[in-house]
Design an enzyme around this catalytic site. Structure first.
Site, PDB file in Angstrom:
ATOM      1  N   ALA A   1       0.851  -1.184   0.000  1.00  0.00           N
ATOM      2  CA  ALA A   1       0.000   0.000   0.000  1.00  0.00           C
ATOM      3  C   ALA A   1       0.891   1.239   0.000  1.00  0.00           C
ATOM      4  O   ALA A   1       2.078   1.176   0.321  1.00  0.00           O
ATOM      5  CB  ALA A   1      -0.916   0.004   1.217  1.00  0.00           C
TER       6      ALA A   1
ATOM      7  N   GLY B   1      -0.496  -5.122   1.090  1.00  0.00           N
ATOM      8  CA  GLY B   1      -1.732  -5.001   0.324  1.00  0.00           C
ATOM      9  C   GLY B   1      -1.663  -5.653  -1.041  1.00  0.00           C
ATOM     10  O   GLY B   1      -2.689  -6.059  -1.593  1.00  0.00           O
TER      11      GLY B   1
ATOM     12  N   GLU C   1      -2.438  -9.227  -0.377  1.00  0.00           N
ATOM     13  CA  GLU C   1      -3.862  -9.268  -0.041  1.00  0.00           C
ATOM     14  C   GLU C   1      -4.725  -9.169  -1.296  1.00  0.00           C
ATOM     15  O   GLU C   1      -5.752  -9.841  -1.412  1.00  0.00           O
ATOM     16  CB  GLU C   1      -4.207  -8.159   0.948  1.00  0.00           C
ATOM     17  CG  GLU C   1      -3.622  -8.410   2.336  1.00  0.00           C
ATOM     18  CD  GLU C   1      -3.874  -7.274   3.305  1.00  0.00           C
ATOM     19  OE1 GLU C   1      -4.512  -7.497   4.336  1.00  0.00           O
ATOM     20  OE2 GLU C   1      -3.417  -6.144   3.026  1.00  0.00           O
TER      21      GLU C   1
ATOM     22  N   GLU D   1       3.305  -6.114   7.324  1.00  0.00           N
ATOM     23  CA  GLU D   1       2.735  -4.964   8.033  1.00  0.00           C
ATOM     24  C   GLU D   1       3.244  -4.787   9.460  1.00  0.00           C
ATOM     25  O   GLU D   1       3.385  -3.657   9.940  1.00  0.00           O
ATOM     26  CB  GLU D   1       1.204  -5.068   8.043  1.00  0.00           C
ATOM     27  CG  GLU D   1       0.536  -4.744   6.706  1.00  0.00           C
ATOM     28  CD  GLU D   1       0.414  -5.949   5.784  1.00  0.00           C
ATOM     29  OE1 GLU D   1      -0.318  -5.855   4.799  1.00  0.00           O
ATOM     30  OE2 GLU D   1       1.059  -6.980   6.065  1.00  0.00           O
TER      31      GLU D   1
END
Length: 260
Positions: free
Chosen positions: A66, A112, A115, A135
């Site tokens: 991200a 992300g 994910e 993360e």
């Protein structure tokens, strides 16, 4: 469809979405997440599209994570909204899409990015790919479904190790633990994804959509996946695709399914 951060191509029933932010290693920012939602929604409603491949531009990254600069100063409430809205418009949206989605992981898929790949219906990877949920090294946890989907794919113990260590695994390690289905060279990656998509195209889109719904049901709290399967199985008997598929089989010919 014209997007700032995406390239969309379509050919013979297969659509390809390429996340095109190479200078940022295709990192997911708010704008890209919104564009992805719009692209998937449009392609899912296009009767000519029977399979979707998503990949990243360049040869370094699928999605490297991200865009941390966008949320580094968020409050608790802002952080919760970021995760909730992101899951709603993209990650859960893809998982429950009626059109099959294949992630072609062509490099780093971190945070992300992994994910996003896990939200797709299945994954193929190039042999240079590296994957991980990193993360906790930033003082946060995966917020786009990673703590739920990774254990479903690789088991609780392996998922705990990967999340706690914030480590990366190779494409071959990902294949060994069931995170990806196939590993090939980077040159072979998109051709392989297209080959698999072409096999999907031969089958009933209506039945595939029902199968996606039934498989996903078993991973939802309070939902009996067997009941969902029984209902979806019965509903197939009322479709044009069922009539065509069974008629073709009995007449010893290939079926010509009408589409979505």
């Amino acid at each position: 469809m014209n997007f700032e951060n995406l390239i969309i191509t379509q050919n013979n029933g297969i659509a390809q979405i390429t996340i095109n932010r190479p200078k940022k290693l295709n990192a997911l920012n708010k704008a890209t997440i919104q564009e992805l939602h719009e692209a998937f929604r449009a392609l899912d409603s296009d009767v000519a599209v029977k399979a979707i491949i998503i990949t990243g531009s360049g040869d370094k990254a699928f999605v490297a994570g991200a865009d941390i600069s966008e949320f580094a100063h968020f409050s608790v409430e802002e952080g919760q909204f970021l995760a909730k809205e992101g899951q709603r418009i993209l990650f859960n949206f893809i998982e429950n899409l009626a059109t099959p989605v294949i992630a072609a992981i062509n490099g780093f898929a971190l945070g992300g990015g992994l994910e996003l790949a896990m939200a797709c219906h299945f994954r193929v990877a190039s042999d240079n790919a590296k994957m991980g949920l990193t993360e906790v090294s930033l003082g946060v946890i995966p917020g786009y479904g990673g703590t739920q989907r990774l254990p479903q794919l690789v088991g609780k113990g392996k998922a705990m190790e990967l999340i706690m260590t914030a480590g990366m695994i190779s494409a071959n390690e990902a294949k060994e633990c069931g995170l990806v289905n196939h590993v090939v060279s980077q040159e072979e990656l998109l051709p392989l994804a297209e080959k698999i998509a072409s096999k999907i195209l031969r089958n009933s889109s209506v039945a595939i959509s029902a199968a996606i719904k039934a498989v996903n049901a078993s991973f939802k709290d309070g939902v009996n996946g067997y009941d969902t399967e029984i209902e979806a199985f019965g509903n197939c008997f009322g479709t044009e695709d069922f009539v065509e598929g069974t008629t073709a089989f009995l007449n010893k010919r290939k079926p010509d399914f009408p589409g979505k």
